[in-house]
Design a protein around this motif. Structure first.
Motif, PDB file in Angstrom:
ATOM      1  N   ALA A  74       0.794  -1.141  -0.059  1.00 44.62           N
ATOM      2  CA  ALA A  74      -0.027   0.070   0.011  1.00 44.62           C
ATOM      3  C   ALA A  74       0.799   1.160   0.084  1.00 44.62           C
ATOM      4  N   PHE A  75       2.089   1.067   0.706  1.00 51.45           N
ATOM      5  CA  PHE A  75       2.921   2.450   0.683  1.00 51.45           C
ATOM      6  C   PHE A  75       3.447   2.525  -0.555  1.00 51.45           C
ATOM      7  N   GLY A  76       3.899   1.619  -1.205  1.00 52.83           N
ATOM      8  CA  GLY A  76       4.439   1.624  -2.781  1.00 52.83           C
ATOM      9  C   GLY A  76       3.387   2.048  -3.584  1.00 52.83           C
ATOM     10  N   TRP A  77       2.283   1.714  -3.590  1.00 51.93           N
ATOM     11  CA  TRP A  77       1.298   2.271  -4.349  1.00 51.93           C
ATOM     12  C   TRP A  77       0.851   3.760  -4.062  1.00 51.93           C
ATOM     13  N   TRP A  78       0.895   4.090  -2.816  1.00 51.72           N
ATOM     14  CA  TRP A  78       0.224   5.358  -2.046  1.00 51.72           C
ATOM     15  C   TRP A  78       1.364   6.540  -2.955  1.00 51.72           C
ATOM     16  N   VAL A  79       2.675   6.242  -2.566  1.00 50.37           N
ATOM     17  CA  VAL A  79       3.863   7.182  -2.900  1.00 50.37           C
ATOM     18  C   VAL A  79       4.233   6.884  -4.524  1.00 50.37           C
ATOM     19  N   GLY A  80       3.896   5.941  -4.984  1.00 50.13           N
ATOM     20  CA  GLY A  80       4.667   5.504  -6.308  1.00 50.13           C
ATOM     21  C   GLY A  80       3.896   6.440  -7.339  1.00 50.13           C
ATOM     22  N   ARG A  81       2.455   6.428  -7.398  1.00 50.31           N
ATOM     23  CA  ARG A  81       1.716   7.121  -8.301  1.00 50.31           C
ATOM     24  C   ARG A  81       2.180   8.847  -8.543  1.00 50.31           C
ATOM     25  N   PRO A  82       2.061   9.348  -7.228  1.00 47.77           N
ATOM     26  CA  PRO A  82       2.379  11.038  -7.175  1.00 47.77           C
ATOM     27  C   PRO A  82       3.815  11.111  -7.617  1.00 47.77           C
ATOM     28  N   LEU A  83       4.700  10.111  -7.236  1.00 49.12           N
ATOM     29  CA  LEU A  83       6.065  10.221  -7.690  1.00 49.12           C
ATOM     30  C   LEU A  83       6.377  10.205  -9.083  1.00 49.12           C
ATOM     31  N   ARG A  84       5.616   9.088  -9.660  1.00 50.27           N
ATOM     32  CA  ARG A  84       5.855   8.873 -11.162  1.00 50.27           C
ATOM     33  C   ARG A  84       5.149  10.349 -11.671  1.00 50.27           C
ATOM     34  N   ALA A  85       4.283  10.787 -11.598  1.00 51.45           N
ATOM     35  CA  ALA A  85       3.740  11.902 -11.966  1.00 51.45           C
ATOM     36  C   ALA A  85       4.592  13.074 -11.932  1.00 51.45           C
ATOM     37  N   ALA A  86       5.140  13.337 -10.608  1.00 53.35           N
ATOM     38  CA  ALA A  86       6.278  14.405 -10.481  1.00 53.35           C
ATOM     39  C   ALA A  86       7.343  14.465 -11.403  1.00 53.35           C
ATOM     40  N   TYR A  87       7.968  13.016 -11.655  1.00 52.67           N
ATOM     41  CA  TYR A  87       8.955  12.945 -12.230  1.00 52.67           C
ATOM     42  C   TYR A  87       8.979  13.288 -13.945  1.00 52.67           C
ATOM     43  N   ALA A  88       7.505  12.838 -14.399  1.00 56.28           N
ATOM     44  CA  ALA A  88       7.005  13.045 -15.616  1.00 56.28           C
ATOM     45  C   ALA A  88       6.998  14.541 -16.083  1.00 56.28           C
ATOM     46  N   ASP A  89       6.520  15.196 -15.131  1.00 54.88           N
ATOM     47  CA  ASP A  89       6.186  16.516 -15.320  1.00 54.88           C
ATOM     48  C   ASP A  89       6.610  17.394 -13.913  1.00 54.88           C
ATOM     49  N   PRO A  90       7.798  17.747 -13.474  1.00 58.66           N
ATOM     50  CA  PRO A  90       8.234  18.051 -12.492  1.00 58.66           C
ATOM     51  C   PRO A  90       7.890  19.618 -12.225  1.00 58.66           C
ATOM     52  N   VAL A  91       6.701  19.976 -11.920  1.00 61.33           N
ATOM     53  CA  VAL A  91       6.337  21.366 -11.764  1.00 61.33           C
ATOM     54  C   VAL A  91       5.355  21.405 -10.454  1.00 61.33           C
ATOM     55  N   PRO A  92       5.296  22.502  -9.858  1.00 60.56           N
ATOM     56  CA  PRO A  92       4.689  22.720  -8.617  1.00 60.56           C
ATOM     57  C   PRO A  92       3.499  21.944  -8.251  1.00 60.56           C
ATOM     58  N   SER A  93       2.715  21.914  -9.347  1.00 54.73           N
ATOM     59  CA  SER A  93       1.324  21.347  -9.293  1.00 54.73           C
ATOM     60  C   SER A  93       1.510  19.681  -9.137  1.00 54.73           C
ATOM     61  N   THR A  94       2.380  18.901  -9.473  1.00 56.45           N
ATOM     62  CA  THR A  94       2.723  17.724  -9.266  1.00 56.45           C
ATOM     63  C   THR A  94       3.814  17.508  -8.136  1.00 56.45           C
ATOM     64  N   VAL A  95       4.649  18.402  -8.103  1.00 60.13           N
ATOM     65  CA  VAL A  95       5.547  17.980  -7.043  1.00 60.13           C
ATOM     66  C   VAL A  95       4.975  18.098  -5.545  1.00 60.13           C
ATOM     67  N   GLY A  96       4.053  19.144  -5.614  1.00 57.88           N
ATOM     68  CA  GLY A  96       3.422  19.261  -4.127  1.00 57.88           C
ATOM     69  C   GLY A  96       2.608  18.242  -3.564  1.00 57.88           C
ATOM     70  N   PRO A  97       1.813  17.532  -4.800  1.00 59.25           N
ATOM     71  CA  PRO A  97       0.956  16.331  -4.210  1.00 59.25           C
ATOM     72  C   PRO A  97       1.988  15.213  -3.705  1.00 59.25           C
ATOM     73  N   ALA A  98       3.016  15.241  -4.642  1.00 62.74           N
ATOM     74  CA  ALA A  98       3.945  13.779  -4.424  1.00 62.74           C
ATOM     75  C   ALA A  98       4.577  14.248  -2.845  1.00 62.74           C
ATOM     76  N   VAL A  99       5.060  15.229  -2.494  1.00 57.86           N
ATOM     77  CA  VAL A  99       5.539  15.662  -1.319  1.00 57.86           C
ATOM     78  C   VAL A  99       4.363  15.211  -0.151  1.00 57.86           C
ATOM     79  N   GLY A 100       3.147  15.737  -0.377  1.00 60.53           N
ATOM     80  CA  GLY A 100       1.992  15.376   0.403  1.00 60.53           C
ATOM     81  C   GLY A 100       1.961  13.891   0.742  1.00 60.53           C
ATOM     82  N   ALA A 101       1.862  13.350  -0.310  1.00 62.87           N
ATOM     83  CA  ALA A 101       1.538  11.705  -0.356  1.00 62.87           C
ATOM     84  C   ALA A 101       2.736  11.034   0.483  1.00 62.87           C
ATOM     85  N   CYS A 102       3.871  11.562   0.258  1.00 63.12           N
ATOM     86  CA  CYS A 102       5.108  10.646   0.890  1.00 63.12           C
ATOM     87  C   CYS A 102       5.131  10.921   2.380  1.00 63.12           C
ATOM     88  N   VAL A 103       4.642  12.274   3.020  1.00 59.67           N
ATOM     89  CA  VAL A 103       4.406  12.494   4.472  1.00 59.67           C
ATOM     90  C   VAL A 103       3.441  11.543   4.701  1.00 59.67           C
TER      91      VAL A 103
END
Length: 299
Positions: free
Chosen positions: A231-260
């Motif tokens: 569940a951890f891998g799925w929870w952080v993996g999706r937003p991290l993948r999106a942030a890596y594909a397009d590293p802009v504030p609107s994707t990096v912010g949610p990735a940070v939140g998901a990781c926290v």
């Protein structure tokens, strides 16, 4: 007014602190050294941990007020809903009170651990932010939070450091990597920072696997630990993948939140290796954290 202070302390994030303490208590119980962690001690230390987290987020915004005035003018301090002085005073109180709470609940070892968490928070918020040492200091606040949980059984870290400290070290590394990504949240454009956070998450997953191999859990404990780490891998993996594909504030912010928030699942995975009850007790905190994240920002 209450809403402004709720934003200041990052209400959803507060529920990620008790799982650290529960994990630490589980590690202490597994070590079989010292007193059996009682619900009263674990609950009291979890409350102290929550106050420490609130102090960290409050002081973070107090120190960052000039920067937030430019980059995040809607935050409580730059928007004028909370004064900077009030934030400093409240943040200091949030760091001092839990040291006393920890002492009353679990004695001197707990007070020392809580004091170390507070010191790491001040070092990050006021001195080291943005530097390599700062990322480690932020990670250390969460690793030491796990150590705080071990004091529910006494000074077990001093008696059995090899058995206790590897897991807090993994938590420290994971949060340090996430903090490195978060430092570039408003800039965007840094795939390298996202890759560092992803690397931290992968290392954490591997560490859970290692604990399963070496910990000799029962079948049910192993299944629950695997479920939580998946569940951890799925929870952080999706937003991290999106942030890596397009590293802009609107994707990096949610990735940070998901990781926290995902730290709750990581804590639960490690705790499940020790016992089903420990894992469930840690994992249940994800429910209020996610629910409140729909109303309040995580980052």
């Amino acid at each position: 007014m209450a809403g402004a202070y709720a934003e200041l302390v990052r209400v959803p994030n507060l529920f990620t602190a008790p799982p650290d303490v529960i994990l630490g208590a589980a590690l202490a119980a597994a070590a079989g050294i010292g007193a059996e962690p009682s619900p009263l001690r674990v609950g009291g230390l979890a409350a102290a941990s929550t106050l420490l987290y609130a102090g960290g987020t409050t002081l973070n915004d107090a120190f960052d007020a000039p920067i937030d005035a430019r980059e995040r003018p809607d935050r409580p301090i730059p928007s004028g809903r909370v004064s900077r002085r009030a934030a400093f005073e409240l943040g200091a109180a949030f760091l001092l009170v839990p040291v006393g709470v920890a002492f009353v609940v679990a004695g001197r070892p707990a007070a020392v651990a809580a004091g170390l968490v507070a010191a790491a928070i001040v070092a990050y918020d006021g001195l080291l932010k943005g530097s390599a040492a700062g990322f480690l200091a932020m990670g250390a606040t969460r690793g030491l939070n796990v150590v705080l949980g071990t004091t529910a059984a006494g000074s077990v870290v001093l008696e059995s450091p090899i058995r206790i400290l590897p897991v807090p070290a993994v938590v420290t590394g994971y949060i340090a990597a996430v903090t490195f990504m978060a430092a570039r949240e408003t800039e965007g454009g840094s795939r390298g920072a996202v890759a560092v956070a992803a690397g931290g998450a992968i290392a954490a997953v591997l560490a859970v696997g290692w604990s399963l191999v070496g910990g000799e859990p029962s079948g049910l404990e192993a299944v629950l630990a695997i479920a939580f780490v998946a569940a951890f891998g799925w929870w952080v993996g999706r937003p991290l993948r999106a942030a890596y594909a397009d590293p802009v504030p609107s994707t990096v912010g949610p990735a940070v939140g998901a990781c926290v928030l995902g730290l709750v699942l990581l804590d639960a995975a490690f705790a499940s290796v020790v016992g089903v009850g420990w894992g469930v007790a840690a994992g249940v905190f994800l429910v209020p954290a996610v629910g409140l994240s729909r109303a309040f920002d995580v980052t």
